[in-house]
Design a protein around this motif. Structure first.
Motif, PDB file in Angstrom:
ATOM      1  N   ALA A  46       0.861  -1.394  -0.077  1.00 10.71           N
ATOM      2  CA  ALA A  46      -0.033  -0.068   0.051  1.00 10.71           C
ATOM      3  C   ALA A  46       0.684   1.414  -0.049  1.00 10.71           C
ATOM      4  O   ALA A  46       1.870   1.359   0.219  1.00 10.71           O
ATOM      5  CB  ALA A  46      -0.845  -0.102   1.228  1.00 10.71           C
ATOM      6  N   GLU A 279     -11.402   2.539  -4.471  1.00 13.91           N
ATOM      7  CA  GLU A 279     -10.937   2.659  -3.220  1.00 13.91           C
ATOM      8  C   GLU A 279      -9.170   2.492  -3.272  1.00 13.91           C
ATOM      9  O   GLU A 279      -8.574   2.482  -2.179  1.00 13.91           O
ATOM     10  CB  GLU A 279     -11.493   1.331  -2.300  1.00 13.91           C
ATOM     11  N   PHE A 280      -8.567   1.882  -4.359  1.00 13.03           N
ATOM     12  CA  PHE A 280      -7.203   1.533  -4.313  1.00 13.03           C
ATOM     13  C   PHE A 280      -6.360   2.590  -4.844  1.00 13.03           C
ATOM     14  O   PHE A 280      -5.165   2.407  -5.117  1.00 13.03           O
ATOM     15  CB  PHE A 280      -7.268   0.348  -5.089  1.00 13.03           C
ATOM     16  N   SER A 283      -2.849   2.990  -3.708  1.00 15.94           N
ATOM     17  CA  SER A 283      -2.169   1.813  -3.148  1.00 15.94           C
ATOM     18  C   SER A 283      -0.827   1.331  -3.623  1.00 15.94           C
ATOM     19  O   SER A 283      -0.379   1.812  -4.598  1.00 15.94           O
ATOM     20  CB  SER A 283      -3.246   0.718  -3.406  1.00 15.94           C
ATOM     21  N   TYR A 302      -5.204  -7.425   1.580  1.00 15.24           N
ATOM     22  CA  TYR A 302      -4.518  -7.247   0.519  1.00 15.24           C
ATOM     23  C   TYR A 302      -5.684  -7.568  -0.637  1.00 15.24           C
ATOM     24  O   TYR A 302      -6.124  -8.601  -0.580  1.00 15.24           O
ATOM     25  CB  TYR A 302      -3.091  -7.577   0.143  1.00 15.24           C
ATOM     26  N   LYS A 318      -4.068  -1.218   0.535  1.00 18.03           N
ATOM     27  CA  LYS A 318      -4.583   0.370   0.501  1.00 18.03           C
ATOM     28  C   LYS A 318      -3.535   1.084   1.177  1.00 18.03           C
ATOM     29  O   LYS A 318      -3.053   0.706   2.107  1.00 18.03           O
ATOM     30  CB  LYS A 318      -6.134   0.328   0.864  1.00 18.03           C
ATOM     31  N   LYS A 319      -3.526   2.407   0.839  1.00 22.51           N
ATOM     32  CA  LYS A 319      -3.127   3.388   1.704  1.00 22.51           C
ATOM     33  C   LYS A 319      -3.090   3.002   3.176  1.00 22.51           C
ATOM     34  O   LYS A 319      -2.252   3.299   3.910  1.00 22.51           O
ATOM     35  CB  LYS A 319      -3.343   4.816   1.143  1.00 22.51           C
ATOM     36  N   ASP A 321      -4.007   0.932   4.972  1.00 24.17           N
ATOM     37  CA  ASP A 321      -3.679  -0.245   5.565  1.00 24.17           C
ATOM     38  C   ASP A 321      -2.186  -0.265   5.867  1.00 24.17           C
ATOM     39  O   ASP A 321      -1.455  -0.767   6.838  1.00 24.17           O
ATOM     40  CB  ASP A 321      -4.061  -1.670   4.982  1.00 24.17           C
TER      41      ASP A 321
END
Length: 325
Positions: A46, A279-280, A283, A302, A318-319, A321
């Motif tokens: 991420a 949403e990614f 990432s 992931y 994701k950022k 996470d």
């Protein structure tokens, strides 16, 4: 006093040992892919960068991720020294004493001890492109300092010339700036030669032996992590240099790899149920050395990108996470 190169480069590992280790990693990945019906043990990761890359607070000192199959294993693929005297990624960079606009220092390694650093060369003082580059770098200095990254610039001009020229740099920059980083005087070209910016065999043949526009980004272990070479006629983009430092630090600390155009990547991707997700964006991928076991332990959420090969190597995190890890 002229700059003096102090330390020889670290002895290189044999090429065969590096190739053997790299080959074993690939072999393990392929074996895993076969065992899992085409799914490899390569994970994803991420991203933590903001679009403007402005740093707001001083970060804690950068430390290497402890994930066994992550950064430590990935870094071991790069030899610490070279067999032919060149400087390549992963090599320990030469140490040197330096005379600068902020005084003299006995050791570059000691000056940057435990920190990231940028060594940024320019061809000559009182030249147009260099004047704008030092000004733009000064505007990014606070961001880099907040990232615990030191900055030193260099040319073959004497320190006295640097100090006189900086008055022009400040006057020409459209923003009010302070030059907070040292500029090294490398009159005898010893540092430039040690870092491969000048060919020592050509010194006597050139009327004006200038350094190239080079950028060396060096990690806390004094290992070269990134180098950029530009001709004298093309100025460098300071936003890209800041982005590279941020990406390298994330990789070092989180065992991740940043995709192309990061953090403006993967803004709209397909999902297994046929829908699409936004949403990614921003990432990142996990390093390809990270095992499936550690990927699930450290980044359980992931996302595996579907590809025709069915090999599970495009694993996005994701950022948010990455920031939690």
């Amino acid at each position: 006093a002229a700059a003096r190169t102090l330390l020889a480069r670290a002895p290189a590992r044999s090429a065969s040992s590096v190739a053997s280790r790299h080959g074993s990693l690939i072999s393990r990945s392929v074996s895993s892919a076969v065992a899992n019906g085409g799914s490899s043990s390569f994970p994803s990761s991420a991203s933590v960068a903001s679009n403007n890359h402005s740093a707001t607070s001083l970060r804690s000192m950068s430390t290497m991720d402890k994930m066994e199959t992550g950064t430590p294993l990935y870094m071991s693929l790069y030899p610490e020294g070279s067999t032919d005297g060149g400087i390549r990624l992963g090599n320990i960079v030469p140490d040197f004493a330096m005379d600068t606009t902020q005084g003299s220092f006995d050791s570059f390694h000691a000056w940057k001890k435990g920190k990231w650093a940028i060594l940024f060369s320019h061809p000559a003082d009182f030249t147009p492109v260099c004047t704008t580059e030092i000004g733009r770098l000064a505007l990014k200095y606070d961001d880099l300092e907040a990232m615990d990254c030191k900055v030193a610039t260099l040319s073959v001009d004497p320190v006295k010339s640097h100090k006189d020229w900086l008055k022009d740099v400040v006057a020409h920059c459209e923003n009010e700036i302070d030059i907070k980083f040292p500029i090294i005087g490398d009159q005898d070209r010893s540092i430039s030669i040690a870092y491969g910016m000048i060919d020592p065999g050509n010194l006597d043949e050139q009327e004006l032996p200038l350094t190239i526009r080079a950028v060396f980004i060096i990690n806390p272990e004094n290992k070269l992590m990134l180098s950029l070479n530009y001709p004298a006629c093309v100025g460098r983009n300071m936003d890209e240099i800041v982005r590279c430092v941020e990406a390298l630090q994330l990789s070092y600390e989180k065992s991740i790899a940043t995709p192309a155009n990061w953090p403006n990547n993967h803004a709209d991707i397909p999902m297994p149920d046929g829908s699409r997700s936004t949403e990614f964006k921003g990432s990142v991928f996990l390093l390809p050395t990270v095992s499936e076991e550690e990927a699930k332990e450290h980044y359980p959420g992931y996302h595996s990108c579907s590809v025709p090969s069915n090999i599970n190597y495009l694993r996005l995190v994701k950022k948010d996470d990455v920031e939690k890890k």
